[in-house]
Each structure stands twice: as structure tokens, then as C-alpha cells.
Design an enzyme around this catalytic site. Structure first.
Site, short mmCIF file in Angstrom:
data_model
loop_
_atom_site.label_atom_id
_atom_site.label_comp_id
_atom_site.label_asym_id
_atom_site.label_seq_id
_atom_site.Cartn_x
_atom_site.Cartn_y
_atom_site.Cartn_z
N SER A 427 26.86 22.99 18.86
CA SER A 427 25.28 23.60 18.66
C SER A 427 24.58 22.39 17.76
O SER A 427 23.22 22.50 17.95
CB SER A 427 25.22 24.57 18.12
OG SER A 427 25.36 24.55 16.78
N HIS A 448 26.52 23.51 25.54
CA HIS A 448 26.38 24.64 24.45
C HIS A 448 26.00 26.01 24.93
O HIS A 448 24.86 26.08 25.64
CB HIS A 448 25.24 24.11 23.91
CG HIS A 448 24.79 24.96 22.60
ND1 HIS A 448 23.57 24.95 22.09
CD2 HIS A 448 25.67 25.60 21.69
CE1 HIS A 448 23.65 25.66 21.11
NE2 HIS A 448 24.62 26.23 20.90
N GLU A 460 22.96 24.67 27.26
CA GLU A 460 22.36 23.37 27.19
C GLU A 460 23.24 22.33 27.61
O GLU A 460 24.54 22.31 27.10
CB GLU A 460 22.08 23.21 25.80
CG GLU A 460 20.87 24.00 25.30
CD GLU A 460 20.39 23.73 23.79
OE1 GLU A 460 19.29 23.72 23.52
OE2 GLU A 460 21.30 23.73 22.87
N ASN A 498 17.96 24.75 19.02
CA ASN A 498 18.08 24.70 17.60
C ASN A 498 16.97 23.83 17.01
O ASN A 498 16.63 24.02 15.74
CB ASN A 498 19.42 24.23 17.28
CG ASN A 498 20.42 25.37 17.40
OD1 ASN A 498 19.79 26.62 17.54
ND2 ASN A 498 21.85 25.05 17.13
#
Length: 593
Positions: A427, A448, A460, A498
């Protein structure tokens, strides 16, 4: 100032002013609507009639309550009409000049006991109050759009505001069925102060061509459970309005994260201000329309397609919650799965975790017993990576440690057959650094998944500069088969979710450090004002403060932006072993199980 506030004037009858007037009228207040534009006043009456008619149709109010509310709303074109008002709420255009003029004129009109409130979400309440002859009666009353639906109201005090005025308006907000949050005077207050920094970073991400508008918005909706993606939300708010708010925030903070992304200025100057103009980041069916229509930037299904490699069997490396969840997802989709851990006992334990998860699905009626048995039969638990010799796709889900992942990929390079796709679920770590641990970096890609993998729809898909086109096409096709939504992004820290989420969380911590607002008020503001499923401190405690700190450090190291430096309070809590729910204490305390 301790009055019942039975007569209230609303100055400015745009969308927000009309919404506030509706809330007040339905709550039994006499409402004096004031706008210099007769057309705006007529539109306000029409909007109120239509909105209350819909409320009757949905059974929320009676026809008599509608008639009474409409009778309580009167419109005028001069501030003199506010003479009898006990509270005046201005929601005129977001400029000091216009608002200050309103306050100067109101001083000569209203009684000495009347309270004056500004609806600004970006300008200094103190500076506006200073223009009044009685600054002690001036405060901020920030409703959120649409005012009838949104529960949050920020009650903003300046250093000059008299406490009785704050108490009176706070009581009114509760009587209106709203949730008032007391905040100090700084641009953006709580909700917009956190929201607009996040929106700005999303605009900058799009401007850098890091990801498409569709993928950015889908990532934040599916990865964080938000009601709207950031770029669609900017179009709804108004790109020019967002730019104004950010300019005010930047002038106060000098934080580069608040410096408006150039694309906001470019779109504003071009008149592409979002839904109200019919075009912003997206194109709409008409000015003021809600429906997005295809334009030159809309991706075609053919463009996303490509010729990939055949995938029949999948290896998942790891024995934790994420590895088990990913293995379950692939097995449910019909793939033959090898779940490998460090030792047979750990592998068997991971498979038993999957069995329990599947059993819960059967109990809840989401899965048949037959499908459960078929899914489990597709999973083989193995105590060594040697079992990956014939898999077509190997997915690692081990500890978020670069050295550990590099060692694993070096092992996969030796075990997996030529042509197998190798995927990491990192991540925050650089995928290319993991890929270079192999002799075939062109076969390596990021996948991800989000936790819990069986429930979360987002993946992702992270290409490195060396990832082969057919590997990328393969992973996108696999995502479709396992019923996940893939979003493409490049190989940089945080990817999409993130990189946008954790600066927002970090800024929330800074608000608490600066004693600007409490944990509870910030969490309430973001849930009620931003539509977030969890407040930032609830989320931090769930994610884990140690995990959050590690991601913050990676982002700061990658982008070198001082505004991304982890908040000291976060570092102190981690050092003290207060890591969130998993330790029983983080930003809040939890009962130990």
C-alpha cells in the site's frame, strides 16, 4: 441576546440562502428573505414551493405544515426589511467587500440586541466583525449544502464575540434539528479546513496526469466509502468557490497543501466552474445539470482493454487477514488457489479462517452451502512457496516491509514458471524496488487490495516503468473476473487513496494539537458535514496509529513537502504504545476484549 429568535432575516437568496430559509420556515420561524435581485427572490419562492411539495409527497410534512411554512417566508429587496429581525444570517457572495458592506448597513437597521451571523466558510469572521459597530454580536453560522438535509452547523466565535450570542445561536441550531459544533475563527473552520486540503490534492493529482478523473473519484468512493469522488465534489461545490476557500486557507497557513492547484485557476478563468456552468472537471447535460455526459476525456472500454495472459491458477503468499481474504476472493471467482505460508500449520490456519468467513456468508444467506464447499475445495494450503511452481499469477500479501517483500520476490523469481505474473499488494512501498529483486521486472505489478478484501471493491493497479503491457491487461481482466473495480495509477508513494487520505488524517491531528477543536467535534464535523462514514480519529484508531505513522513517513520522504511531516502527537502516541483499537488505546480508549 438571550432571545427566542422567532424572526430571522436571511440576506442572499441563492441556493444556500434559500435552503437556510426553508429550514427556518419549517421550524416555525418567521423568515425575512432579502436579495437585491428580484429574480433571485422569485426563484427562492419557487424553490421553496417545489421543495416543500416534494416533502409532502414523501410524507415528511403535511399539506398544512407546508402552507404554514410558505406563509412564514416573505421576500424583500432592501436590508431595511431586517429591522425587526432578532437574528440576521448573511449568505451573500464570498468577498470581504460585499459582506462588510452588508454588516455596515445592518448596523443602522437592526436593534441593539439583534445577532448578526455570517455564513462564510472561508473568510475571517473577526475581520468581518471589526466592520460592525457592535462586534460582540457578530459570529459565524456555517450551514452545509444542501441546508435542509445536512445536519452539521459550525458556530464560529471570534475573539470579540459575546458568549451569550454563541449560546443563543447554538440553541437555535439544536431546535432546527442540527448538530452544532463550536469552532474558532480560521479559514475553512473544521470541516472545510480538512475537506478542501484533500480536494486540492486530488486536483493536483489529476493535473499531474497521475490518474484519470474517473479513477481518482472511483478510488476515493470505493476505497474510503465516500459519497462522492473529490473531482465530482469540486464540480458540485463550484471550482471558483473552492479556489476562493483555498486562497483564504493558504493566506492563513502558508501550507503548500493549501496553495490552490493551478488547474483550479485555469478552469475558473475559463468559466468552467463545475455543474453550475455545465462543465468543470466533467461535462454535464446542461448548466446546473447533475448528469455527466461523455466528453473528449471520457475513457472508452476499448482503450482500457488489451491482450493479456491466460490465468487459471493463483498463488497467494501470506497467512494474515489480507492474504486469507484475497485467497477467498479468487477462489469464489472460480480460480484454483494455492495459499502458501511459512509452514503448513500457518497455511492451514489461514484456510480455516477462510472457512469461517464462508460459513458466515452462508449463515447470512449470501452464499449457498454448495458454493461454500466448492470454494474451499479450490484452495490448497501449502507450507512452502515451492507450491507456486505452476501458478499463472502469484500475489504476495506479507508484512509491509521492503526487505521482506524483496526476499519473497527473489524466491518467487526462482519458483514461478516463466510468464507468470507476479503481484505485490503493498500500500505504500515502491513497486519497482520490489520488482528489481527479480530477473523479470516486466512481469511485476502492484495489486493493492483493500481490507477486508472480500467486501471492498477497489483494487489499485500499479504499473512501474518496466511493467509489460500484457501484464497490465492481464491484471485488469482478472479484476473484472473477481468483481473488483480496478483503477490505474503510477508507482509513487500512497498511490491514489493513501496519498489523499493520510494527509487529511494528519491535518486532523494537527487541529487537535493546536487545540482548535476536539476529537469528537472533528469526527462529528466530517461525518455530518462531509458525509464520511467515519471521523478521522475513529478511522486512525481502526487502521492503527503505527500503520498510519509509517504511511505518513513514506509520503513525507517521497514528496519532501513540510506539510506532510507526521504530526508530533501521532509520533508520541505510537512511541507510547497507544496504537488504536488493537492495543485498547489510541486517540480514544477502548474496552479490552
Amino acid at each position: 441576546m438571550d432571545t427566542p429568535l422567532s424572526t430571522i432575516a436571511v440576506v442572499g437568496l441563492g441556493t444556500m440562502g434559500t435552503g437556510i430559509a426553508e429550514v427556518l420556515a419549517l421550524a416555525g420561524r418567521e423568515v425575512i428573505g432579502i436579495d437585491i435581485s428580484e429574480a433571485a427572490a422569485r426563484q427562492a419562492v419557487t424553490s421553496l414551493e417545489a421543495s416543500t411539495a416534494r416533502a409532502v409527497g414523501r410524507g415528511r410534512i403535511t399539506e398544512q405544515e407546508r402552507a404554514d411554512a410558505l406563509a412564514r417566508f416573505r421576500t424583500y429587496d432592501t436590508l431595511q426589511a431586517a429591522a425587526d429581525a432578532e437574528l440576521v444570517i448573511e449568505v451573500v457572495p464570498e468577498t470581504y467587500e460585499i459582506k462588510q458592506q452588508v454588516f455596515r448597513e445592518l448596523d443602522a437597521v437592526v436593534s441593539a440586541t439583534a445577532i448578526l451571523a455570517t455564513g462564510t466558510n472561508a473568510l475571517s469572521v473577526t475581520r468581518l466583525a471589526a466592520e460592525s459597530q457592535h462586534p460582540e454580536r457578530v459570529l459565524g453560522l456555517h450551514f452545509f449544502n444542501p441546508a435542509p438535509a445536512m445536519k452539521l452547523v459550525e458556530v464560529v466565535s471570534s475573539v470579540l464575540t459575546a458568549p451569550p450570542a454563541v449560546e443563543t445561536v447554538t440553541r437555535l441550531a439544536r431546535e432546527l434539528g442540527k448538530e452544532p459544533v463550536a469552532v474558532g475563527d480560521r479559514p475553512g473552520f473544521v470541516a472545510d479546513g480538512l475537506l478542501f486540503g484533500y480536494l486540492n490534492q486530488a486536483a493536483a493529482m489529476y493535473e499531474a496526469n497521475y490518474a484519470s478523473r474517473e479513477d481518482i473519484d472511483a478510488a476515493m468512493k470505493l476505497g474510503c466509502g465516500l459519497p462522492m469522488g473529490p473531482l465530482a465534489l469540486l464540480d458540485l461545490i463550484g471550482i471558483d468557490t473552492a479556489r476562493t476557500v483555498l486562497e483564504a486557507m493558504y493566506s492563513a497557513s502558508h501550507d503548500r497543501l493549501h496553495a490552490p492547484a493551478p488547474v483550479l485557476g485555469q478552469l475558473s478563468e475559463a468559466g468552467l466552474t463545475g455543474r453550475k456552468a455545465g462543465r468543470g472537471f466533467y461535462t454535464y447535460d446542461a448548466p446546473g445539470g447533475q448528469d455527466v455526459v461523455p466528453d473528449a476525456l471520457t475513457p472508452s472500454p476499448e482503450a482500457a482493454a488489451g491482450t493479456g495472459r491466460g490465468i487459471a491458477s493463483v498463488g497467494v503468499a501470506g497467512s494474515g487477514t489480507m492474504a486469507s481474504g484475497i485467497a477467498e476472493v479468487f477462489a469464489k471467482a472460480g480460480y484454483t488457489v494455492v495459499l502458501a505460508a511459512r509452514g503448513q500449520e500457518k497455511a492451514d490456519l489461514a484456510k480455516s479462517r477462510i472457512a469461517k468467513s464462508l460459513e458466515r456468508s452462508v449463515t447470512k444467506g449470501r452464499l449457498t452451502a454448495e458454493a461454500r464447499d466448492e470454494t474451499l475445495a479450490r484452495i490448497t494450503a501449502a507450507g512452502s512457496l515451492d507450491a507456486f511452481a505452476e501458478v499463472d499469477l502469484a500475489v504476495e500479501a506479507v508484512a509491509e516491509d521492503l526487505e521482506v517483500k524483496q526476499q519473497l520476490f527473489a524466491a518467487l523469481d526462482k519458483v514461478c514458471r516463466p510468464g507468470a505474473v507476479l503481484a505485490t499488494t503493498t500500500s505504500s512501498l515502491p513497486v519497482i524496488a520490489i520488482a528489481r529483486a527479480t530477473a523479470r521486472p516486466e512481469d511485476v505489478i502492484g495489486m493493492h487490495f483493500f481490507n477486508p478484501a472480500p467486501a471492498m471493491k477497489l483494487v489499485e493497479v500499479v504499473r512501474t516503468v518496466l511493467t509489460a503491457d500484457d501484464v497490465h491487461a492481464t491484471v485488469r481482466a482478472v479484476c473484472a473476473k473477481i468483481r473488483k473495480h480496478p483503477v490505474d495509477c503510477g508507482d509513487r508513494a500512497g498511490f491514489i487513496v493513501n496519498a489523499l487520505l493520510f494527509p487529511y488524517l494528519n491535518n486532523a491531528i494537527k487541529m487537535v494539537e493546536e487545540h482548535y477543536a476536539s476529537l469528537d467535534d472533528i469526527d462529528a464535523a466530517m461525518k455530518l458535514g462531509g458525509g464520511y462514514p467515519m471521523g478521522p480519529f475513529e478511522l486512525l484508531d481502526v487502521v492503527g496509529l503505527d500503520v498510519s505513522l509509517a504511511i505518513e513517513k513514506v509520503l513525507h520522504r517521497e514528496f519532501r513537502d513540510p506539510g506532510l511531516a507526521p504530526a508530533p502527537l501521532l509520533e508520541h502516541l505510537v512511541a507510547a504504545g497507544c496504537l488504536g483499537r488493537k492495543t485498547g488505546r489510541g486517540f480514544r480508549e477502548y474496552a479490552r476484549r
